[in-house]
Design a protein around this motif. Structure first.
Motif, PDB file in Angstrom:
ATOM      1  N   ARG A  32      -3.411  -4.810  -0.010  1.00  0.00           N
ATOM      2  CA  ARG A  32      -3.668  -4.802  -1.537  1.00  0.00           C
ATOM      3  C   ARG A  32      -2.957  -6.076  -2.189  1.00  0.00           C
ATOM      4  O   ARG A  32      -3.419  -6.678  -3.253  1.00  0.00           O
ATOM      5  CB  ARG A  32      -3.206  -3.525  -1.991  1.00  0.00           C
ATOM      6  CG  ARG A  32      -4.352  -2.422  -1.875  1.00  0.00           C
ATOM      7  CD  ARG A  32      -3.447  -1.007  -2.039  1.00  0.00           C
ATOM      8  NE  ARG A  32      -2.804  -0.955  -3.337  1.00  0.00           N
ATOM      9  CZ  ARG A  32      -1.998   0.283  -3.483  1.00  0.00           C
ATOM     10  NH1 ARG A  32      -1.783   1.031  -2.540  1.00  0.00           N
ATOM     11  NH2 ARG A  32      -1.524   0.164  -4.653  1.00  0.00           N
ATOM     12  N   GLU A  62      -0.340  -6.072  -4.104  1.00  0.00           N
ATOM     13  CA  GLU A  62      -0.082  -5.925  -5.636  1.00  0.00           C
ATOM     14  C   GLU A  62       1.638  -5.606  -5.421  1.00  0.00           C
ATOM     15  O   GLU A  62       2.417  -5.425  -4.691  1.00  0.00           O
ATOM     16  CB  GLU A  62      -0.653  -4.774  -5.772  1.00  0.00           C
ATOM     17  CG  GLU A  62      -2.193  -4.857  -5.902  1.00  0.00           C
ATOM     18  CD  GLU A  62      -2.906  -3.681  -6.261  1.00  0.00           C
ATOM     19  OE1 GLU A  62      -4.055  -3.550  -6.790  1.00  0.00           O
ATOM     20  OE2 GLU A  62      -2.445  -2.492  -6.248  1.00  0.00           O
ATOM     21  N   ASP A 114      -0.800  -8.503  -9.695  1.00  0.00           N
ATOM     22  CA  ASP A 114      -1.359  -9.148  -8.484  1.00  0.00           C
ATOM     23  C   ASP A 114      -0.450  -9.968  -7.865  1.00  0.00           C
ATOM     24  O   ASP A 114       0.642 -10.087  -8.461  1.00  0.00           O
ATOM     25  CB  ASP A 114      -2.690  -9.703  -8.909  1.00  0.00           C
ATOM     26  CG  ASP A 114      -2.526 -11.089  -9.906  1.00  0.00           C
ATOM     27  OD1 ASP A 114      -1.579 -11.554  -9.714  1.00  0.00           O
ATOM     28  OD2 ASP A 114      -3.779 -11.269 -10.308  1.00  0.00           O
ATOM     29  N   ARG A 174      -0.409   5.779   0.220  1.00  0.00           N
ATOM     30  CA  ARG A 174       0.227   6.706  -1.046  1.00  0.00           C
ATOM     31  C   ARG A 174       1.286   6.361  -1.555  1.00  0.00           C
ATOM     32  O   ARG A 174       2.421   5.681  -0.767  1.00  0.00           O
ATOM     33  CB  ARG A 174       0.262   8.171  -0.361  1.00  0.00           C
ATOM     34  CG  ARG A 174      -1.436   8.713  -0.190  1.00  0.00           C
ATOM     35  CD  ARG A 174      -1.065  10.048   0.383  1.00  0.00           C
ATOM     36  NE  ARG A 174      -0.459   9.823   1.726  1.00  0.00           N
ATOM     37  CZ  ARG A 174       0.356  10.866   2.179  1.00  0.00           C
ATOM     38  NH1 ARG A 174       0.371  12.153   1.643  1.00  0.00           N
ATOM     39  NH2 ARG A 174       0.834  10.900   3.479  1.00  0.00           N
ATOM     40  N   ASP A 193      -2.860   8.167  -4.363  1.00  0.00           N
ATOM     41  CA  ASP A 193      -3.466   7.658  -3.394  1.00  0.00           C
ATOM     42  C   ASP A 193      -3.182   6.102  -3.175  1.00  0.00           C
ATOM     43  O   ASP A 193      -2.645   5.621  -4.019  1.00  0.00           O
ATOM     44  CB  ASP A 193      -5.089   8.211  -3.237  1.00  0.00           C
ATOM     45  CG  ASP A 193      -5.825   7.514  -4.021  1.00  0.00           C
ATOM     46  OD1 ASP A 193      -5.461   6.499  -4.943  1.00  0.00           O
ATOM     47  OD2 ASP A 193      -7.007   8.071  -4.282  1.00  0.00           O
ATOM     48  N   ASP A 194      -3.750   5.693  -2.184  1.00  0.00           N
ATOM     49  CA  ASP A 194      -3.915   4.170  -2.101  1.00  0.00           C
ATOM     50  C   ASP A 194      -4.365   3.507  -3.069  1.00  0.00           C
ATOM     51  O   ASP A 194      -4.261   2.100  -3.267  1.00  0.00           O
ATOM     52  CB  ASP A 194      -4.413   3.741  -0.479  1.00  0.00           C
ATOM     53  CG  ASP A 194      -5.635   4.059  -0.341  1.00  0.00           C
ATOM     54  OD1 ASP A 194      -6.275   4.496  -1.192  1.00  0.00           O
ATOM     55  OD2 ASP A 194      -6.128   3.721   0.818  1.00  0.00           O
ATOM     56  N   SER A 195      -5.242   4.066  -3.773  1.00  0.00           N
ATOM     57  CA  SER A 195      -5.743   3.244  -5.061  1.00  0.00           C
ATOM     58  C   SER A 195      -5.151   3.673  -6.224  1.00  0.00           C
ATOM     59  O   SER A 195      -5.588   3.455  -7.540  1.00  0.00           O
ATOM     60  CB  SER A 195      -7.246   3.533  -5.331  1.00  0.00           C
ATOM     61  OG  SER A 195      -7.786   3.299  -4.141  1.00  0.00           O
ATOM     62  N   LEU A 196      -3.902   4.589  -6.125  1.00  0.00           N
ATOM     63  CA  LEU A 196      -3.053   4.881  -7.387  1.00  0.00           C
ATOM     64  C   LEU A 196      -3.791   5.951  -8.295  1.00  0.00           C
ATOM     65  O   LEU A 196      -3.440   6.040  -9.475  1.00  0.00           O
ATOM     66  CB  LEU A 196      -2.654   3.780  -8.174  1.00  0.00           C
ATOM     67  CG  LEU A 196      -1.878   2.734  -7.605  1.00  0.00           C
ATOM     68  CD1 LEU A 196      -1.127   1.385  -8.480  1.00  0.00           C
ATOM     69  CD2 LEU A 196      -0.539   3.524  -6.957  1.00  0.00           C
ATOM     70  N   ASN A 197      -4.617   6.740  -7.557  1.00  0.00           N
ATOM     71  CA  ASN A 197      -5.403   7.679  -8.098  1.00  0.00           C
ATOM     72  C   ASN A 197      -4.426   9.244  -8.163  1.00  0.00           C
ATOM     73  O   ASN A 197      -4.000   9.283  -6.995  1.00  0.00           O
ATOM     74  CB  ASN A 197      -6.744   7.920  -7.831  1.00  0.00           C
ATOM     75  CG  ASN A 197      -7.697   6.980  -8.248  1.00  0.00           C
ATOM     76  OD1 ASN A 197      -7.739   6.407  -9.166  1.00  0.00           O
ATOM     77  ND2 ASN A 197      -8.451   6.472  -7.049  1.00  0.00           N
TER      78      ASN A 197
END
Length: 354
Positions: free
Chosen positions: A64, A66, A81, A113, A128-132
């Motif tokens: 990612r 990030e 980023d 996560r 989760d790994d998308s920050l949801n």
């Protein structure tokens, strides 16, 4: 002397290419100079470029690229980023699912996560790994696990305090333990001791709640089952390590002479701690009395080179001893910016400072 002030700034640190003299070294090994590769933050600007209180920051594993900054005052995570460009804000202040009240620290699991400890929610928020937002588990109305670091996709190590009160005495049990994600009770005890004090002692010297409990240890892991630990002490430089079964696999130290704090440093530390507690909101009657000696170890982390980085607290500028995972000294690194209040997040993905 550098202080954390509002607004704060975060820096991505890069390794230099060559030695920088001895820089406080006493092992004869080369000392590399660290430099700022990227900075995020501004004194004046919109909310995407300013921070309230940087409580933690991580570079998550994977592709990612990030940078995640946990802002306690903003009760959110700000995402940038790899070039420092603002991407988005995650969460906000509130009591709802996935919202934050007092975010204290965060750490990334190997699968990407993110775990956020929220003291007023009595446990962890999981993203989760998308920050949801995925879930919350709020098991600890008092003394939640702290200084947590991932061991695998399902386990993490933490510093856990448990208190007993026989009569007028308070017994504070300090443990380094391993948890399964979502569980209330820990599975394994790696290290433990206890401190006993009377209630009168605590009232007279409330600083011990910080120096002996909240800010007493350093903890990190390699993400694949090994835990590394050091006590913040002005007397001893000792780093220990264990595997997930609780077996000691690492023991290393350096013979470093104690370094007394100057009167100016002690006064600066009092002011810093007072401002820090005031940043929680309102006035405070807490009176902090600093320890007389600088801590010999103040931070740990597995660096981008796969080795253990140990930050000394005895140097006027941030200075790191680097060990291979067999416990042998391998080198040093110096960040040439004076100030005892620097905080570092050291990981295989990079080094952040604020």
């Amino acid at each position: 002397m550098k202080r954390i002030v509002l607004p704060a700034a975060l820096f991505l640190v890069a390794c230099g290419e060559g030695p920088a003299g001895n820089g406080g070294d006493n092992t004869g090994l080369p000392v590399d100079t660290l430099s700022v590769a990227l900075s995020i933050g501004a004194e004046i600007g919109d909310s995407t470029a300013t921070f309230g209180v940087i409580q933690d920051a991580v570079i998550p594993p994977g592709d990612r690229r990030e940078i995640l900054v946990l802002d306690m005052q903003g009760a959110c995570i700000k995402v940038y980023d790899e070039n420092g460009g603002y991407i988005r804000q995650v969460s906000r202040r509130g009591d709802g699912p996935g919202e934050m009240r007092m975010p204290w620290e965060c750490f990334a699991m190997p699968d990407g996560r993110l775990m956020v400890l929220d003291l007023l929610k009595h446990g962890f928020l999981v993203m989760d790994d998308s920050l949801n937002f995925v879930e919350e588990f709020s098991h600890w109305p008092q003394n939640p696990p702290m200084l947590s670091t991932a061991l695998s996709d399902s386990t993490f190590a933490s510093y856990k305090i448990d208190a007993d009160m026989p009569g007028n005495m308070l017994v504070m049990n300090r443990r380094i333990v391993i948890y399964t994600v979502g569980a209330k009770e820990y599975d394994t005890v790696l290290w433990e001791d206890s401190i006993t004090a009377s209630l009168d002692d605590l009232i007279e010297n409330s600083s011990m709640l910080v120096t002996e409990l909240l800010d007493a240890f350093c903890l990190c892991s390699d993400g694949v089952g090994s835990v590394f630990f050091a006590e913040k002490s002005g007397e001893e430089y000792l780093v220990l390590g264990w595997n997930a079964e609780g077996e000691e696999i690492f023991r290393s130290g350096l013979d470093i002479s104690p370094v007394a704090k100057t009167p100016e440093e002690i006064e600066e530390e009092k002011i810093y701690m007072d401002n820090y507690f005031r940043s929680f909101g309102g006035n405070t009657s807490f009176s902090f009395e600093p320890e007389p000696y600088r801590n010999k170890v103040v931070a740990l982390g597995i660096g981008p080179d796969g080795r253990l980085w140990v930050q000394r607290g005895t140097s006027e500028t941030p200075f790191f001893d680097i060990f291979d995972l067999n416990g042998e000294p391998a080198g040093h690194a110096l960040f040439p910016e004076k100030g005892w209040t620097w905080t570092f997040s050291i990981s295989p993905q990079g080094i952040l400072a604020w």
